[in-house]
Design an enzyme around this catalytic site. Structure first.
Site, PDB file in Angstrom:
ATOM      1  CE1 TYR A  90       4.047  26.096  54.272  1.00  0.00           C
ATOM      2  CE2 TYR A  90       5.657  24.316  53.947  1.00  0.00           C
ATOM      3  CZ  TYR A  90       4.367  24.906  54.976  1.00  0.00           C
ATOM      4  OH  TYR A  90       4.544  24.334  56.215  1.00  0.00           O
TER       5      TYR A  90
ATOM      6  CG  HIS B  93      -1.696  32.572  49.127  1.00  0.00           C
ATOM      7  ND1 HIS B  93      -2.011  33.081  47.756  1.00  0.00           N
ATOM      8  CD2 HIS B  93      -0.035  32.364  49.378  1.00  0.00           C
ATOM      9  CE1 HIS B  93      -0.380  33.499  47.340  1.00  0.00           C
ATOM     10  NE2 HIS B  93       0.176  33.465  47.979  1.00  0.00           N
TER      11      HIS B  93
ATOM     12  CG  ASN C 174       6.255  34.218  44.500  1.00  0.00           C
ATOM     13  OD1 ASN C 174       6.867  35.264  43.266  1.00  0.00           O
ATOM     14  ND2 ASN C 174       6.277  35.073  45.868  1.00  0.00           N
TER      15      ASN C 174
ATOM     16  CG  PHE D 113      -1.191  28.927  55.760  1.00  0.00           C
ATOM     17  CD1 PHE D 113      -0.098  30.059  55.442  1.00  0.00           C
ATOM     18  CD2 PHE D 113       0.329  27.742  56.385  1.00  0.00           C
ATOM     19  CE1 PHE D 113       1.092  30.170  55.480  1.00  0.00           C
ATOM     20  CE2 PHE D 113       1.391  28.079  56.123  1.00  0.00           C
ATOM     21  CZ  PHE D 113       1.524  29.190  56.405  1.00  0.00           C
TER      22      PHE D 113
ATOM     23  CG  ASN E 222       6.735  31.644  47.528  1.00  0.00           C
ATOM     24  OD1 ASN E 222       5.039  31.828  46.981  1.00  0.00           O
ATOM     25  ND2 ASN E 222       7.517  32.771  48.323  1.00  0.00           N
TER      26      ASN E 222
END
Length: 188
Positions: free
Chosen positions: A64, A20, A112, A15, A66
């Site tokens: 993570y 994000h 989220n 990532f 969310n």
């Protein structure tokens, strides 16, 4: 005013440099700039230091995106912080790449991570620093925010991090409105 800066992102090297993960990127820049190192706690990494008489705590949740809200009972307790000390750094697809927006309160919109935090806190009354990552309607939103920046975009994002690393550590109850004007009028 003590400051708890939580940069949102997803853990793992796959990532790194994704849209994000700009929250993680800014935390990493602040850690490097202040010659700190991140320490691991149960479900987050952190660094803390003092500027003058103010305590600054930098956090990267490892839950993570969310599930970012899950860390707050632990973080608030460990660092003796409250919601009025909180500044969440997050990506925003509604802002062009290189644009930032600082707000005292706000909604979750389609994010989220913010939704998880607001649910955990039972409030939306916490500071947010949005970093624009642009948008591309050719991609599904999930695919776009998980895509990596290209080389020219990454240069612009690093310029944003350099600017913000100078600005946000000075945020306190007296300077918030001034910082809003300075940060929100910037573009890279």
């Amino acid at each position: 005013m003590n400051l708890l800066i939580v940069g949102l992102g997803n853990p793992g090297s796959n990532f790194l440099h994704t849209r994000h993960n700009v929250g993680f990127g800014l935390i990493d820049k602040l850690v490097m700039k202040n010659a700190l190192s991140l320490r691991k706690a149960k479900n987050y990494e952190y660094a803390d230091f003092n500027i003058d008489s103010r305590r600054i705590v930098l956090i990267k949740p490892l839950t993570y995106m969310n599930l970012s809200g899950n860390i707050f009972p632990f973080v608030f307790s460990k660092f003796y912080m409250k919601i009025n000390n909180l500044l969440v750094v997050v990506d925003n697809v509604d802002l062009p790449l290189g644009k930032c927006r600082l707000r005292k309160v706000g909604g979750a919109s389609t994010h989220n991570g913010l939704r998880s935090i607001s649910e955990s806190l039972g409030s939306t009354k916490y500071g947010r620093l949005y970093i624009g990552v642009g948008n591309n309607s050719a991609f599904a939103l999930k695919d776009f925010v998980l895509s990596k920046f290209n080389d020219s975009e990454l240069v612009r994002v690093k310029n944003v991090f350099n600017f913000l690393s100078e600005e946000i550590l000075g945020i306190d109850e007296f300077s918030f409105e001034h910082k809003i004007a300075t940060i929100n009028s910037s573009s890279f």
